[in-house]
Write an enzyme that holds these catalytic residues in place. Structure first.
Site, PDB file in Angstrom:
ATOM      1  N   ASP A 251      54.958  34.575  58.308  1.00  4.97           N
ATOM      2  CA  ASP A 251      54.230  35.258  57.204  1.00  4.97           C
ATOM      3  C   ASP A 251      55.260  35.975  56.396  1.00  4.97           C
ATOM      4  OD1 ASP A 251      50.820  36.377  56.536  1.00  4.97           O
ATOM      5  OD2 ASP A 251      52.678  36.190  55.161  1.00  4.97           O
TER       6      ASP A 251
ATOM      7  N   GLU B 166      43.801  40.983  51.046  1.00  6.24           N
ATOM      8  CA  GLU B 166      44.294  41.353  52.504  1.00  6.24           C
ATOM      9  C   GLU B 166      44.148  42.920  52.760  1.00  6.24           C
ATOM     10  OE1 GLU B 166      48.346  39.022  51.216  1.00  6.24           O
ATOM     11  OE2 GLU B 166      48.354  40.130  53.278  1.00  6.24           O
TER      12      GLU B 166
HETATM   13  C1  GLC Z   1      50.805  36.968  52.341  1.00  9.96           C
HETATM   14  C2  GLC Z   1      49.794  36.471  53.295  1.00  9.96           C
HETATM   15  C3  GLC Z   1      49.767  34.871  53.687  1.00  9.96           C
HETATM   16  C4  GLC Z   1      50.505  34.435  52.265  1.00  9.96           C
HETATM   17  C5  GLC Z   1      52.110  34.713  52.253  1.00  9.96           C
HETATM   18  C6  GLC Z   1      52.677  34.311  50.982  1.00  9.96           C
HETATM   19  O1  GLC Z   1      51.147  38.261  53.009  1.00  9.96           O
HETATM   20  O2  GLC Z   1      49.470  37.049  54.428  1.00  9.96           O
HETATM   21  O3  GLC Z   1      48.230  34.396  53.612  1.00  9.96           O
HETATM   22  O4  GLC Z   1      50.291  32.922  52.401  1.00  9.96           O
HETATM   23  O5  GLC Z   1      51.853  36.266  52.207  1.00  9.96           O
HETATM   24  O6  GLC Z   1      52.187  34.862  49.712  1.00  9.96           O
END
Ligand code: GLC
Length: 612
Positions: free
Chosen positions: A306, A503
């Site tokens: 991530d 988030e």
């Molecule tokens: C974010 C999320 C993830 C996402 C990634 C790219 O923090 O946790 O779900 O795909 O970053 O944006």
């Protein structure tokens, strides 16, 4: 210039001269001009072996590196042989429209094709409820609403529509679907979950097939991502990126099945969760990533971290050589390192040269990544197919979204069969902050990462959906606070709930009740003596039990997206409500976490939903 580059240019020059001289290049001559990895008639494994054998260590390290579009230049892509670019939430070209995205993608891709081996990039984006960063794209209901439909075929169709819009902008990879099993509604990502029991996300992995097609390589195939592996929805207190404290048997029973289902559908990538399992960060978890995911579950795609996820392994800010080594050796194949990607490459190179990361691990990561690039036909079709650019926000996709909105509505109360409403000869009063706000009804991950209130992208608000639904003999009055309501109206509709978040910024550790503005608006409507219908536009169940007796009807609308007509379809009976709760609805926030079968008494159980 590399010797190999000279040879390749000479070959291409001969081919070009032959073609311009009108000489028919026979299959063998063309084949001779193509190196094995460039020959689509060969098996993918053969092409991967050939390409891998031609790659330097730096080319292999570049393939494992994913940088954010705002932190790279085209020359960086060429110089560092970068394998992937992403758009973080809301990271869009200007102007923000489909053509501009396609132009941006092609510019980046041309830079990758200018490298000696010409390995195309794969470009990833969070198209989690439509191609939601793109202004004018169709915004579908967030996953919690799709979970309420329990309709696999519909969700597969939505995946297909999203893949078509993503393809129209050139991009090849969608960081979706989130297959999290949300066990505590305090979690800010509850709306990204299809439901609180694995059976619902298991079924909704149909989205993977919608995105990818039955096999990769179709004209609109987009690589799907099963995320976030594993247990992101099970953290203590519903804290985002927190700690999931479960036995292995519980982790396997609750959080693993959706990934097994996605693998059975051939999902091409898996994204690792920020969260920890019993105190150990998933981004460094060799047992769960390599032994379980890649070994036991036989996942053959590639694993991506991530956003700056490897920074969290040691609990300190930034990343170290140890964290780089730990993440790669745990089984992560591609690292999402948006800004500090040069440092990542430097540290990984030194770990390999010191023998602390083996070439076998580097080659395994490259093999997995290149296999998906070949299967996606990126080498044959590296640039945007502009035939699909016009599908972004198309009427057909919006009609599909409207259907999904209607099917996602869950009717929780309907006193005296107040619903469905008549279309004619009605005086309807509408109130609430979420009645006429595309941003609020779309939620997070819309145009920007967090989403925002306001007229942020083209669509139909719930209020306009109501206005579109009534006949000419009816009137619809709107006032956000309910000012002006009186007993001359036949019915009042309060559209209330949450404003956008994404988030951890959506975590609710305290009250889960409606805010003061909403409660006042509903009270104003109730004081008129007119029957009151409440539409709850939220990313999760809210704490409404004490107020519910004063409401005549209640529908959970979730986060419907741009097609508010779908809510009106249910209000006026064009579509009967068929949605059922994908999550247990608390009787009080003090019950959280509350889930099916835990012995607590909810306000509404998992699976509840009324109809006409
Ligand atoms: C974010 C999320 C993830 C996402 C990634 C790219 O923090 O946790 O779900 O795909 O970053 O944006």
């Amino acid at each position: 210039m590399h010797r190999r580059t000279r040879i390749r240019l000479a070959q291409l020059l001969c081919l070009a001269l032959a073609l311009t001289a009108g000489v028919t290049v026979t299959g063998s001559a063309r084949a001779a001009a193509l190196l094995p990895y460039q020959d689509p008639s060969l098996p993918v494994a053969t092409r991967v072996d050939d390409l891998l054998a031609r790659m330097t260590l730096d080319e292999k390290l570049g393939q494992m590196t994913q940088a954010e579009r705002g932190s790279v230049s085209t020359s960086d892509i060429t110089t560092y042989r970068l394998g992937s670019i992403l758009s973080g939430g809301g990271s869009s070209p200007s102007p923000n429209n489909a053509t501009s995205w396609a132009n941006m993608y092609d510019t980046f891709q041309q830079a990758a094709l200018a490298t000696p081996l010409g390995i195309p990039i794969i470009y990833g984006v969070d198209a989690v409820h439509g191609h939601n960063n793109v202004y004018g794209a169709t915004i579908f209901p967030h996953n919690i609403g799709l979970g309420a439909t329990r309709d696999q075929a519909l969700v597969q169709q939505i995946g297909q529509a999203v893949a078509t819009e993503v393809t129209g902008t050139g991009l090849d990879w969608d960081f979706a679907p989130c297959l999290c099993v949300a066990r505590n509604d305090r979690w800010g990502r509850t709306y990204e979950s299809f439901g609180e029991v694995p059976a619902i996300p298991n079924a909704m992995t149909a989205f993977v097939t919608g995105l990818q097609g039955s096999t990769l390589g179709g004209p609109t195939s987009v690589l799907a991502t099963a995320k976030h592996y594993v247990g992101d929805g099970g953290t203590t207190g519903g804290v985002d990126q927190g700690n999931t404290q479960l036995s292995e048997a519980e982790l396997r029973a609750i959080h693993l099945p959706p990934f097994q289902a996605a693998i059975a559908r051939g999902v091409g990538s898996v994204m690792i969760s920020y969260s920890s399992w019993n105190g150990v960060k998933l981004h460094g978890h060799q047992y769960l990533i390599s032994t379980v995911l890649k070994g036991e579950l036989a996942f053959t795609g590639f694993v991506v971290s991530d956003w700056n996820g490897i920074d969290q392994i040691d609990g300190q800010g930034g990343f170290t050589a140890t964290e780089v080594r730990t993440a790669i050796n745990a089984g992560i194949d591609m690292v999402m390192v948006p800004q500090a990607w040069k440092n990542f490459i430097t540290l990984l190179r030194s770990e390999v040269q010191a023998g602390r990361v083996t070439m076998a691990r580097i080659d395994d990561a490259n093999r997995r990544i290149l296999t998906k690039k070949f299967e996606l036909a990126l080498f044959e079709r590296p640039l945007t197919d502009r035939a699909y650019t016009g599908t972004v926000g198309s009427a057909a996709h919006r009609a599909l979204a409207r259907q999904a909105v209607a099917k996602s509505q869950v009717m929780l109360k309907n006193s005296a069969n107040l619903l469905p409403l008549a279309r004619d000869n009605m005086r309807i009063f509408v109130a609430g902050k979420n009645a006429d706000d595309i941003g609020n009804q779309s939620g997070g991950w819309t145009i920007s990462w967090q989403g925002s209130s306001g007229n942020i992208t083209p669509g139909t608000t719930i209020l306009h959906g109501i206005r579109n639904a009534v006949g000419s003999t009816s009137t619809v009055t709107y006032n956000r606070r309910g000012t002006g309501i009186n007993s001359s109206y036949d019915v009042a509709i309060a559209v209330v709930g949450e404003t956008p978040y994404a988030e951890g910024q959506g975590d609710r550790s305290g009250s889960m009740a409606l805010d003061r503005e909403d409660l006042r608006a509903i009270a104003t409507l109730r004081n008129s003596g007119v029957p009151v219908i409440v539409l709850l536009v939220s990313g999760r169940p809210m704490d409404i039990a004490t107020a519910l007796p004063g409401w005549d009807a209640l529908i959970a609308s979730w986060l419907p997206g741009t097609e508010g007509d779908g809510v009106a379809d249910v209000l006026f009976g064009a579509v009967a409500p068929t949605g059922t709760l994908p999550v247990t609805w608390m009787a009080s926030a003090s019950q959280q976490p509350i889930n099916d079968g835990d012995g607590k008494t909810p306000l509404f159980p998992l699976g509840f939903g009324l109809t006409y």
